[in-house]
Design a protein around this motif. Structure first.
Motif, PDB file in Angstrom:
ATOM      1  N   SER A   1     -45.874  74.844  71.297  1.00  0.00           N
ATOM      2  CA  SER A   1     -46.683  75.997  71.717  1.00  0.00           C
ATOM      3  C   SER A   1     -46.050  76.631  72.949  1.00  0.00           C
ATOM      4  CB  SER A   1     -48.120  75.562  72.055  1.00  0.00           C
ATOM      5  OG  SER A   1     -48.123  74.766  73.231  1.00  0.00           O
ATOM      6  N   GLY A   2     -46.528  77.813  73.285  1.00  0.00           N
ATOM      7  CA  GLY A   2     -46.068  78.452  74.520  1.00  0.00           C
ATOM      8  C   GLY A   2     -46.461  77.630  75.730  1.00  0.00           C
ATOM      9  N   GLN A   3     -47.686  77.113  75.713  1.00  0.00           N
ATOM     10  CA  GLN A   3     -48.147  76.297  76.843  1.00  0.00           C
ATOM     11  C   GLN A   3     -47.250  75.067  76.998  1.00  0.00           C
ATOM     12  OE1 GLN A   3     -50.190  76.664  79.276  1.00  0.00           O
ATOM     13  NE2 GLN A   3     -50.923  74.660  79.932  1.00  0.00           N
TER      14      GLN A   3
ATOM     15  N   TYR B   1     -50.791  83.008  83.363  1.00  0.00           N
ATOM     16  CA  TYR B   1     -51.570  82.579  82.187  1.00  0.00           C
ATOM     17  C   TYR B   1     -52.474  81.416  82.642  1.00  0.00           C
ATOM     18  CZ  TYR B   1     -52.162  80.628  77.429  1.00  0.00           C
ATOM     19  OH  TYR B   1     -52.656  80.129  76.256  1.00  0.00           O
TER      20      TYR B   1
ATOM     21  N   GLU C   1     -44.274  85.413  85.789  1.00  0.00           N
ATOM     22  CA  GLU C   1     -44.786  85.894  84.505  1.00  0.00           C
ATOM     23  C   GLU C   1     -44.939  87.397  84.654  1.00  0.00           C
ATOM     24  OE1 GLU C   1     -48.370  84.002  82.956  1.00  0.00           O
ATOM     25  OE2 GLU C   1     -48.917  85.913  82.027  1.00  0.00           O
TER      26      GLU C   1
ATOM     27  N   SER D   1     -50.644  88.017  83.273  1.00  0.00           N
ATOM     28  CA  SER D   1     -51.771  87.977  82.342  1.00  0.00           C
ATOM     29  C   SER D   1     -52.908  88.890  82.805  1.00  0.00           C
ATOM     30  CB  SER D   1     -52.285  86.540  82.201  1.00  0.00           C
ATOM     31  OG  SER D   1     -51.487  85.832  81.273  1.00  0.00           O
TER      32      SER D   1
ATOM     33  N   ASP E   1     -41.920  83.416  82.232  1.00  0.00           N
ATOM     34  CA  ASP E   1     -42.685  83.596  81.000  1.00  0.00           C
ATOM     35  C   ASP E   1     -42.437  85.025  80.525  1.00  0.00           C
ATOM     36  OD1 ASP E   1     -44.615  84.041  79.034  1.00  0.00           O
ATOM     37  OD2 ASP E   1     -46.073  82.710  79.983  1.00  0.00           O
TER      38      ASP E   1
ATOM     39  N   THR F   1     -43.179  86.309  77.493  1.00  0.00           N
ATOM     40  CA  THR F   1     -43.898  86.496  76.228  1.00  0.00           C
ATOM     41  C   THR F   1     -44.237  87.966  75.951  1.00  0.00           C
ATOM     42  OG1 THR F   1     -44.795  84.265  76.380  1.00  0.00           O
ATOM     43  CG2 THR F   1     -45.965  85.799  74.958  1.00  0.00           C
TER      44      THR F   1
ATOM     45  N   MET G   1     -38.841  81.597  78.936  1.00  0.00           N
ATOM     46  CA  MET G   1     -39.768  80.906  78.041  1.00  0.00           C
ATOM     47  C   MET G   1     -40.612  81.923  77.280  1.00  0.00           C
ATOM     48  SD  MET G   1     -43.218  80.652  78.764  1.00  0.00           S
ATOM     49  CE  MET G   1     -44.222  80.485  77.314  1.00  0.00           C
TER      50      MET G   1
ATOM     51  N   ALA H   1     -43.957  82.377  74.298  1.00  0.00           N
ATOM     52  CA  ALA H   1     -44.918  81.938  73.288  1.00  0.00           C
ATOM     53  C   ALA H   1     -44.506  82.664  72.009  1.00  0.00           C
ATOM     54  CB  ALA H   1     -46.339  82.295  73.707  1.00  0.00           C
TER      55      ALA H   1
ATOM     56  N   SER I   1     -45.709  82.174  69.346  1.00  0.00           N
ATOM     57  CA  SER I   1     -46.991  82.394  68.671  1.00  0.00           C
ATOM     58  C   SER I   1     -47.354  83.881  68.653  1.00  0.00           C
ATOM     59  CB  SER I   1     -48.112  81.657  69.400  1.00  0.00           C
ATOM     60  OG  SER I   1     -47.690  80.411  69.895  1.00  0.00           O
ATOM     61  N   LYS I   2     -46.806  84.662  69.570  1.00  0.00           N
ATOM     62  CA  LYS I   2     -47.197  86.072  69.714  1.00  0.00           C
ATOM     63  C   LYS I   2     -46.254  86.963  68.891  1.00  0.00           C
ATOM     64  CE  LYS I   2     -50.237  84.395  72.540  1.00  0.00           C
ATOM     65  NZ  LYS I   2     -49.998  84.225  73.960  1.00  0.00           N
TER      66      LYS I   2
ATOM     67  N   LEU J   1     -48.138  78.516  65.837  1.00  0.00           N
ATOM     68  CA  LEU J   1     -48.011  78.238  67.269  1.00  0.00           C
ATOM     69  C   LEU J   1     -46.633  77.649  67.521  1.00  0.00           C
ATOM     70  CD1 LEU J   1     -51.552  76.802  67.459  1.00  0.00           C
ATOM     71  CD2 LEU J   1     -50.758  78.650  68.940  1.00  0.00           C
ATOM     72  N   MET J   2     -45.914  78.224  68.462  1.00  0.00           N
ATOM     73  CA  MET J   2     -44.608  77.673  68.832  1.00  0.00           C
ATOM     74  C   MET J   2     -44.173  78.270  70.160  1.00  0.00           C
ATOM     75  SD  MET J   2     -41.172  77.257  66.553  1.00  0.00           S
ATOM     76  CE  MET J   2     -42.176  76.955  65.124  1.00  0.00           C
TER      77      MET J   2
ATOM     78  N   PHE K   1     -52.286  87.727  71.032  1.00  0.00           N
ATOM     79  CA  PHE K   1     -51.794  89.074  70.726  1.00  0.00           C
ATOM     80  C   PHE K   1     -50.495  88.958  69.932  1.00  0.00           C
ATOM     81  CE2 PHE K   1     -48.372  89.193  73.877  1.00  0.00           C
ATOM     82  CZ  PHE K   1     -48.797  88.293  74.849  1.00  0.00           C
TER      83      PHE K   1
END
Ligand SMILES: *Cc1c(COP(=O)(O)O)cnc(C)c1O
Length: 388
Positions: free
Chosen positions: A81-83, A107, A150, A154, A179, A181, A199, A201, A203-204, A213-214, A334
């Motif tokens: 996951s991104g996390q 985030y 980031e 966020s 981050d 993303t 880095m 996510a 997933s987005k 999720l990755m 998103f």
């Protein structure tokens, strides 16, 4: 061979004349070795070799190589996951007594990890103003080992001066993790702007369909790659080749999706900013967004995520206004095909005061529906938010 044996040993078939545009999904726990010698020396296969399915198959190596190339790095690792990508970086570079600096608009689960996982284990964190730029060095001391950035941040979307922060950090031997993303490597390249870790996510936007999720971490230093490998092996982290296949597919259309949602999100942000009663629109492409000039300097475009600070007077009308939405779905995350709206309250996550922290902030992710249907939804929503 007897039947039971035939059921478990697959016949070899010819691959001659077979060539496809898709990347085969290579699934494995066990990796086979040709002989005793190969097995005995499997530990020396290096960063790119195969020794156990958890540590990669040709499918994950393909996505890693593709992201490495896009990011302009030397290696990429994939995590679930991104996390996980964020926590793996922090667990890799931080030791008890060390300090990590995180921006106020990070985030939120990152703050949670720092406060509830790292701090009890003797690793400290300090929160900084995302607009600090080179002034970040005022917070550096002998324990500072990592600056997390980031950008845009966020929900409140501040664009950070990553070249200035990286320069200040580098001068003190401090690592910088970014981050990326929101932007993806198509709109911003952290490693070329001084960061040590980029880095995502996945997933987005890379996944692109709200169904996987990755996370990924790209580095430009092989030694950092080795340190990430050690952390991941000890914790036991790997990704499913099926999810990698979905991500490889999503990546192929990311460019056209991003170009479209970027254009529509800028259009919507500009129109909303002109509308009476809407409140403050936070989009890096608007001059009113903190860090807009940095965005113009460092980013090659916008993605589809932006925010609107709702007027406090509209708060009692929010639930009714959300009920008017026909095309937008209500939800966080998103980067998928569907447009999403999420009313966020950031106050409890923030320590650096700003008036907008008191308000509800509407996070809008533009998807691939017809922009006219989306605009009709936004117009109806903000109409319903006006005091009677
Ligand atoms: C979604 C997101 C993450 C976490 O990614 P997951 O794959 O959902 O764990 C991290 N950072 C940012 C900016 C995100 O939007």
């Amino acid at each position: 061979m007897r039947d039971l044996t035939k059921t478990v040993i697959h016949p070899e078939v010819s691959h001659d004349g077979f060539s496809s545009l898709s990347v085969p999904t290579a699934r494995a726990s066990t990796i086979l070795f040709r002989d005793a010698e190969e097995y005995a020396t499997r530990g020396q296969r290096g960063l790119d070799g195969y020794s156990y399915g958890l540590h990669g198959t040709p499918t994950s190596r393909t996505l890693e190589a593709q992201l490495t190339d896009l990011e302009g790095g030397v290696r990429t690792v994939l995590v679930p996951s991104g996390q996980a990508a964020i926590t793996v970086i922090m667990l890799t570079v931080l030791m008890p007594g060390d300090t990590v600096l995180i921006p106020d608009n990070v985030y939120p689960p990152v703050t949670g990890f720092c406060a509830n996982y790292l701090a009890p284990r003797g690793i400290n964190f300090r929160v900084y103003d995302p607009m600090a730029g080179e002034q970040i060095s005022d917070l550096f001391d002998a324990t500072t080992k990592l600056v997390w950035v980031e950008s845009p941040g966020s929900t409140t979307m501040e664009v950070q001066d990553i070249p200035a922060i990286s320069k200040a950090a580098k001068a003190r031997g401090i690592l910088v993790g970014c981050d990326n993303t929101w932007a993806t490597p198509l709109l911003f390249k952290p490693l070329e702007n001084g960061a040590d870790f980029s880095m995502h996510a996945l997933s987005k936007y890379a996944g692109g369909h709200s169904d996987l999720l990755m996370g990924s971490i790209t580095v430009s230093d092989l030694d950092l790659r080795r340190r990430l490998r050690d952390t991941m092996r000890m914790i036991g982290l790997g990704v499913s080749p099926d999810d990698v296949t979905l991500t490889l597919r999503g990546l192929e259309t990311m460019g056209v999706r991003l170009a479209h949602v970027g254009k529509v999100s800028i259009e919507f942000a500009e129109r909303l900013a002109q509308m009476p009663g809407v409140g403050t629109v936070l989009h890096p492409a608007l001059p009113s967004c903190p860090g807009h000039d940095i965005w113009k300097r460092d980013y090659s475009g916008a993605s589809g995520l932006f925010s609107v600070v709702l007027p406090v007077s509209g708060e009692p009308l929010l639930a009714g206004a959300l009920a008017k939405l026909k095309t937008f779905a209500i939800g966080s995350s998103f980067g998928g095909t569907r447009s999403l709206i999420a009313p966020m309250s950031v106050k409890s996550f923030r320590t650096i005061a700003a008036a907008q922290n008191e308000s509800t902030i509407l996070r809008i992710s533009v998807g691939l529906e017809d922009p006219q249907d989306l605009w009709a939804d936004l117009a109806a929503f903000f109409e319903a938010m006006l005091p009677a």
